[in-house]
Design an enzyme around this catalytic site. Structure first.
Site, short mmCIF file in Angstrom:
data_model
loop_
_atom_site.label_atom_id
_atom_site.label_comp_id
_atom_site.label_asym_id
_atom_site.label_seq_id
_atom_site.Cartn_x
_atom_site.Cartn_y
_atom_site.Cartn_z
N ASP A 146 0.84 -1.18 0.00
CA ASP A 146 0.00 0.00 0.00
C ASP A 146 0.88 1.24 0.00
O ASP A 146 1.74 1.41 0.88
CB ASP A 146 -0.92 -0.01 1.22
CG ASP A 146 -2.12 0.91 1.04
OD1 ASP A 146 -2.43 1.23 -0.12
OD2 ASP A 146 -2.73 1.29 2.05
N HIS A 153 -3.69 14.00 0.79
CA HIS A 153 -4.05 13.13 1.92
C HIS A 153 -2.96 13.17 2.99
O HIS A 153 -3.25 13.34 4.18
CB HIS A 153 -4.26 11.69 1.44
CG HIS A 153 -4.43 10.69 2.53
ND1 HIS A 153 -5.55 10.64 3.33
CD2 HIS A 153 -3.63 9.69 2.96
CE1 HIS A 153 -5.44 9.66 4.22
NE2 HIS A 153 -4.28 9.06 4.02
N GLU A 218 -10.88 4.01 2.87
CA GLU A 218 -9.91 4.83 2.12
C GLU A 218 -10.14 4.58 0.64
O GLU A 218 -10.09 3.44 0.18
CB GLU A 218 -8.46 4.51 2.53
CG GLU A 218 -8.13 4.98 3.94
CD GLU A 218 -6.64 4.92 4.27
OE1 GLU A 218 -5.88 4.23 3.56
OE2 GLU A 218 -6.22 5.59 5.24
N GLU A 220 -9.00 4.29 -2.82
CA GLU A 220 -7.69 4.06 -3.46
C GLU A 220 -7.87 3.41 -4.83
O GLU A 220 -8.86 2.76 -5.11
CB GLU A 220 -6.82 3.13 -2.60
CG GLU A 220 -6.56 3.65 -1.20
CD GLU A 220 -5.40 2.94 -0.49
OE1 GLU A 220 -4.64 2.21 -1.15
OE2 GLU A 220 -5.28 3.13 0.74
N ASP A 252 -9.22 0.53 1.34
CA ASP A 252 -8.32 0.15 2.43
C ASP A 252 -9.01 0.52 3.76
O ASP A 252 -8.67 1.49 4.41
CB ASP A 252 -7.01 0.92 2.25
CG ASP A 252 -6.01 0.64 3.36
OD1 ASP A 252 -6.10 -0.42 3.98
OD2 ASP A 252 -5.15 1.51 3.61
N ARG A 256 -9.26 3.65 12.79
CA ARG A 256 -8.32 4.73 13.12
C ARG A 256 -7.87 4.69 14.58
O ARG A 256 -6.74 5.06 14.88
CB ARG A 256 -8.97 6.09 12.85
CG ARG A 256 -9.42 6.30 11.42
CD ARG A 256 -8.25 6.31 10.47
NE ARG A 256 -8.70 6.52 9.10
CZ ARG A 256 -7.92 6.34 8.04
NH1 ARG A 256 -6.66 5.93 8.18
NH2 ARG A 256 -8.38 6.53 6.82
N GLN A 259 -5.33 1.84 14.82
CA GLN A 259 -4.13 2.27 14.10
C GLN A 259 -3.33 3.31 14.88
O GLN A 259 -2.09 3.25 14.96
CB GLN A 259 -4.56 2.83 12.74
CG GLN A 259 -3.43 3.25 11.81
CD GLN A 259 -3.95 3.89 10.52
OE1 GLN A 259 -5.14 3.88 10.24
NE2 GLN A 259 -3.04 4.45 9.73
N LYS A 272 -5.53 -2.16 9.96
CA LYS A 272 -5.78 -2.27 8.52
C LYS A 272 -6.05 -3.71 8.07
O LYS A 272 -6.57 -3.90 6.97
CB LYS A 272 -4.53 -1.80 7.75
CG LYS A 272 -4.13 -0.36 7.99
CD LYS A 272 -4.88 0.58 7.10
CE LYS A 272 -4.21 1.96 7.08
NZ LYS A 272 -4.90 2.84 6.12
N THR A 276 -9.76 -5.61 3.22
CA THR A 276 -9.41 -4.71 2.12
C THR A 276 -10.25 -5.18 0.93
O THR A 276 -10.30 -6.38 0.66
CB THR A 276 -7.92 -4.82 1.75
OG1 THR A 276 -7.13 -4.55 2.92
CG2 THR A 276 -7.54 -3.84 0.64
N GLU A 393 -10.51 12.53 7.12
CA GLU A 393 -10.32 13.88 6.61
C GLU A 393 -11.63 14.66 6.55
O GLU A 393 -11.69 15.82 6.96
CB GLU A 393 -9.69 13.82 5.21
CG GLU A 393 -8.27 13.28 5.22
CD GLU A 393 -7.87 12.71 3.86
OE1 GLU A 393 -7.25 13.42 3.08
OE2 GLU A 393 -8.20 11.52 3.58
#
Lengths: 447, 447
Positions: A146, A153, A218, A220, A252, A256, A259, A272, A276, A393
C-alpha cells in the site's frame, strides 16, 4: 515487441480506442461502464452455481466467458494464447505473459466484438449476463503493497497530528509505501465485522480493549502487477508500465483508533488487516491510453524526482485522468430503498507519484515483483475539502459531523454502512471507460 | 482430540521425548541436531537433480523421504494421512491438517525409527543423505508478519534514537508487528546483492541514491502457522499453539540507512524487502515440549498483559528455552579455510511476548491466518551486551568497531560476508534438539 516499445505503447492510441467503434452487442453502445473500448478482465462464475471460476471480459452488460471461448478455438497466436491463459481460475498466468499477449488479446476481442465481425456468432455463444455473475479475486495475490501517493491526503492527515510540519521530510523524495495483509483482501461485496482491538482513550495513558469506534474507508486505486522482474533486478522507469497489467478500485478499510495506538514505530497492522476490498474488474493499462496526463506539477521549492524516478514519458503522461468517487449507503437508506449518497470525489491525476514511479521505487533495491501482486495507491484525496478520500479527513479527525441527505449524521462509519467506490475516465473525443463498483459492508462487532 | 486438548499437549511429554530412546540409525544417536526426539520437517530434493521437491524428516545425518514413504504405504490412519500430505511439494497441506495429524505422524515416525522397529527396512529404503540434499522454502507463504518481541532489542534501538524514553508507550501492551515482504524470502543458502536505495547522509537534508552502507542481519525465530482460523474469528490464548506448526530460524536482513530515511510514518519497506532467509528445517512445536519456560517475568511497574493476551498456561510455560547464536564468515576467513566466528548469543525465553501471544494478538481483530503463514519474532536480543541480535546494536549504531579473531573489523556487513544463525534446545535429562543452519551471503551491489 521489446519491453521498451511495449512501454511506449501504453500511451499510444490504436483502433481499439476509436470512439466511433460500435459493437454488435447493443448494450455496449449505450453510455455505460464497459464499451468496446474498455474490455476489462475479471474472474467469475454464474452465481449460485458450482462452476469453476474462470476469466471473463466485460462488454456492455455481458461477460465474454474466456473458458467457453478457449474451447471454440477461433483466435490465433498471441490472442489465442491470452484466451487460454484467461480461461484459468485466476489471471496470474495471463498477467505473467506480459503486455504483448494482453494487447493481442485486447485487439482480438475488439475485432470480434465490432459491428459486422464474422466472429459474432462464436462470441455470442460465450456471453454470460453480468447480473448472473459471482466474482472472485482476479488473481492469487502474492504480496500487497500500500502506497501513500496523494500529497493532499498526507498533508491533511499530517496536519491533524503535526500542524506545524504536516509532511514528513521524506515525502517529496520517496513514494512512501508499506506491506499490507493479503489474506483479508476480498472482492466487491465483501462484508466484515467491526474489529476489536487495543486503543488509547483520549486523555488517558492506559489502553482499553474494545470494538473500534473510528471506522473508516480509504478511496484508493488498485494496481495489478503483470510480468514480474528478473530476480533482484530493478525495473527502470522506461520499462515500468510494461510490468503493469491494469487498474481497479481498492478500499483500504481502516480502524483509526486501533491504528493510532499501534502504529509506532513499525507502521499499521491490526488497524488495517481485517479487510481490504477490490473491485472485480481490472481495466487494462492499454485501455487507459486516451486518459494519460502529465505527472503532478510540483510547486516551486519541491524537490524534483531523483533520476531513478524520472523520465520524460512520465513527466508528460505518467498520470491518469481518472475521476473517483465515494458513496455511502446506510442501513436506514437501504431500508428506505434510497440510493447511496456521494461523500466526495477526486481524481487520480492529482497523485504526487505515478504508477511507474511506484514500480521503479519498489524494485530499486532488488525486491521481486510477481504477476498478480497488488499495489494500493494510498488514499486519493484532492486539493479541495470536498475531495477528501476518507472520513478521517472529511470529519477532520471526528471533529466535524457530516450531514447526510436523509438527516442521518456521520463522523465515522456505523454498523450496516456500505461504502461504494466508483471511477471512470472521460475525455472529449473518446469513449467513457468505467471501472464498476467496489462495495463493502461493515457488520457489527462479534459479541 | 479437540483443539483445546491439542493446545495443552504442546506442553505435555510422551514417549517421543524419552531421552533414552535410540534409533537403529547410528548417526541419530550421536550428539547432533537431529536425534529421534526432534524429527523436523523440510522440503527437499537431491541436489543437482530434476526431481520433484517433496517433504522430508531429518533423522541423524539422513532425511526420511516422505514421498518414498507414502508410496510404501506402511502407516495407518492419521499418520498415513500426514505422510501423504508431507509427500507434496510444500508443507501447507500437512500444516493445515493441524496438530492431531502432525502429532500422529511424529509418533509414527518415532516408532518406526526406534531401535528394533519392524519398520526399519521400509524406512531405510526411504533415506536420503542430508549432504546430498537441496532445500526449498518449506511452505508457500501467503503472508509474512514480523514482530518485535524482544524488549531488550526494542530498548537498545530506541535508546540510540531517543535516549530519554527509548520504549514507545505501546510496547508493553502490544506485541508490535508489521507485514513483511513474502517474495524475497529464501531458504538457507540465499545470496542477494547489496541493495541500492535512498538514504540521508548524516548532517544533510537532501537524500542520495546509492548502495546501502549499513547492512545488517537480525537474529530471529521463524514461526510457521499450521491450521488457519475460521474466517474473521479471533484465536483465544488457550487455542493459540494448536494453530502453530513449528519453528525455524529467520534472518531479517536490514539496510539500516535505507530504513532510517524511509520508515516514517508507515514502517520499514525497501530497508527490509530485498531478502529474508529462513532455515530449511521446521522443528515441530511438539518437539519443543521439554524446553518450555515461564513467560517473561515483567518487572514491577510493567503493565500485565490484557485478558486476551494472558492465561495461566502462558504464564507458566508460554516461553521456549532456546539458545540462539549468530556466526560470521567473512570472505577472508572463507579464503583462509577458517571457521565462522561467533558474534553473539541469546535465548528466546527472554522474549517479552510469546508465540501464543503473537497468534492471539494477530487475530483479535479478525485477521485471517492461513497454513504456511510465517511470523518472525523480531530481533532476539538478550539483556547483556554480548546478547545483541544485530550489528546495529553490537556496533551501537556504527560507533563501536567489532574486532574479529582474524584481525578484521566490522561495524556493518561487508560484501562477501556470510551470516549463519544457529539454535538448539538443551535441558538436563532430555535429548538436545537442534535447528540446523540458517545461512545467507551478501553479494556486492549490482553496478
Amino acid at each position: 515487441m521489446n519491453p521498451s516499445s511495449a512501454s511506449q505503447d501504453q500511451c499510444s492510441l490504436d483502433e481499439t480506442h476509436d470512439p466511433q467503434a460500435r459493437s454488435w452487442l447493443a448494450s455496449a453502445n449505450r453510455s455505460g461502464e464497459f464499451p468496446i473500448q474498455n474490455l476489462p478482465f475479471a474472474i467469475f462464475r454464474r452465481r449460485g452455481s458450482s462452476e469453476t471460476f474462470r476469466g471473463g471480459v466485460a462488454i456492455g452488460d455481458q461477460i465474454v466467458d474466456l473458458a467457453a471461448l478457449a474451447a471454440r478455438d477461433v483466435f490465433q497466436e498471441q490472442a489465442a494464447q491470452g484466451i487460454r491463459a484467461g480461461a484459468l481460475t485466476s489471471l496470474n498466468t495471463l498477467m505473467q505473459l506480459g503486455p504483448e499477449v494482453a494487447n493481442a488479446l485486447r485487439r482480438g476481442l475488439f475485432a470480434g466484438l465490432l459491428e459486422g465481425s464474422r466472429l459474432q456468432g462464436a462470441l455470442e455463444a460465450c456471453l454470460v449476463p453480468q447480473r448472473d455473475a459471482q466474482y472472485s479475486l482476479p488473481a492469487q495475490i502474492g504480496d500487497y503493497t500500500d502506497f501513500y501517493t496523494s500529497i493532499h491526503h498526507a498533508t491533511a492527515v499530517g496536519r491533524m497530528m503535526r500542524p506545524d510540519h504536516p509532511l514528513m521530510p521524506n515525502y517529496q523524495w520517496i513514494p512512501i509505501g508499506y506491506h499490507g495483509r493479503v489474506s483479508s483482501i476480498g472482492v466487491s461485496g465483501q462484508t466484515f465485522h467491526r474489529p476489536r482491538g487495543q486503543k488509547l482513550p483520549a486523555g488517558t495513558t492506559q489502553p482499553v480493549m474494545a470494538a473500534a469506534e473510528r471506522m473508516d474507508y480509504e478511496l484508493e486505486l488498485g494496481v495489478f502487477v503483470g510480468r514480474g522482474n528478473d530476480p533482484g533486478a530493478p525495473i527502470a522507469m522506461a520499462q515500468a508500465e510494461a510490468h503493469i497489467f491494469g487498474l481497479c478500485l481498492l478500499n483500504d478499510w481502516s480502524a483509526r483508533d486501533i491504528q493510532g495506538w499501534e502504529y509506532q514505530p513499525l507502521g499499521p497492522f491490526l488497524g488495517k488487516n481485517f479487510a481490504t476490498t477490490v473491485s472485480p474488474w481490472i481495466v487494462g493499462i492499454e485501455a487507459l491510453a486516451p486518459f494519460r496526463a502529465p505527472a503532478f506539477a510540483r510547486p516551486a521549492g519541491d524537490p524534483q524526482p531523483m533520476v531513478y524516478l524520472d523520465d520524460e514519458a512520465n513527466r508528460n503522461a505518467g498520470a491518469i485522468d481518472m475521476q473517483l468517487e465515494v458513496l455511502l449507503l446506510t442501513q436506514q437508506m437501504r431500508a428506505a430503498g434510497e440510493a447511496p449518497t456521494r461523500l466526495s470525489s477526486s481524481n487520480f491525476k492529482d497523485s504526487y507519484w505515478t504508477v511507474a514511479q511506484m514500480v521503479a521505487h519498489h524494485t530499486v533495491g532488488g525486491c521481486d515483483l510477481n504477476a498478480g501482486d497488488l499495489f494500493g495507491s494510498g488514499t486519493m484525496s484532492g486539493p479541495g475539502k470536498d475531495q477528501y478520500g476518507s472520513l478521517l479527513e472529511l470529519s477532520w479527525g471526528g471533529k466535524n459531523t457530516l450531514m447526510l441527505p436523509n438527516g442521518e449524521t456521520r463522523t465515522f462509519l456505523q454498523d450496516g454502512d456500505s461504502v461504494i467506490l466508483r471511477a471512470h475516465c472521460q475525455r472529449e473525443g473518446y469513449a467513457r471507460v468505467g471501472f464498476g463498483d467496489c462495495a463493502g459492508t461493515l457488520l457489527p462487532a462479534i459479541p
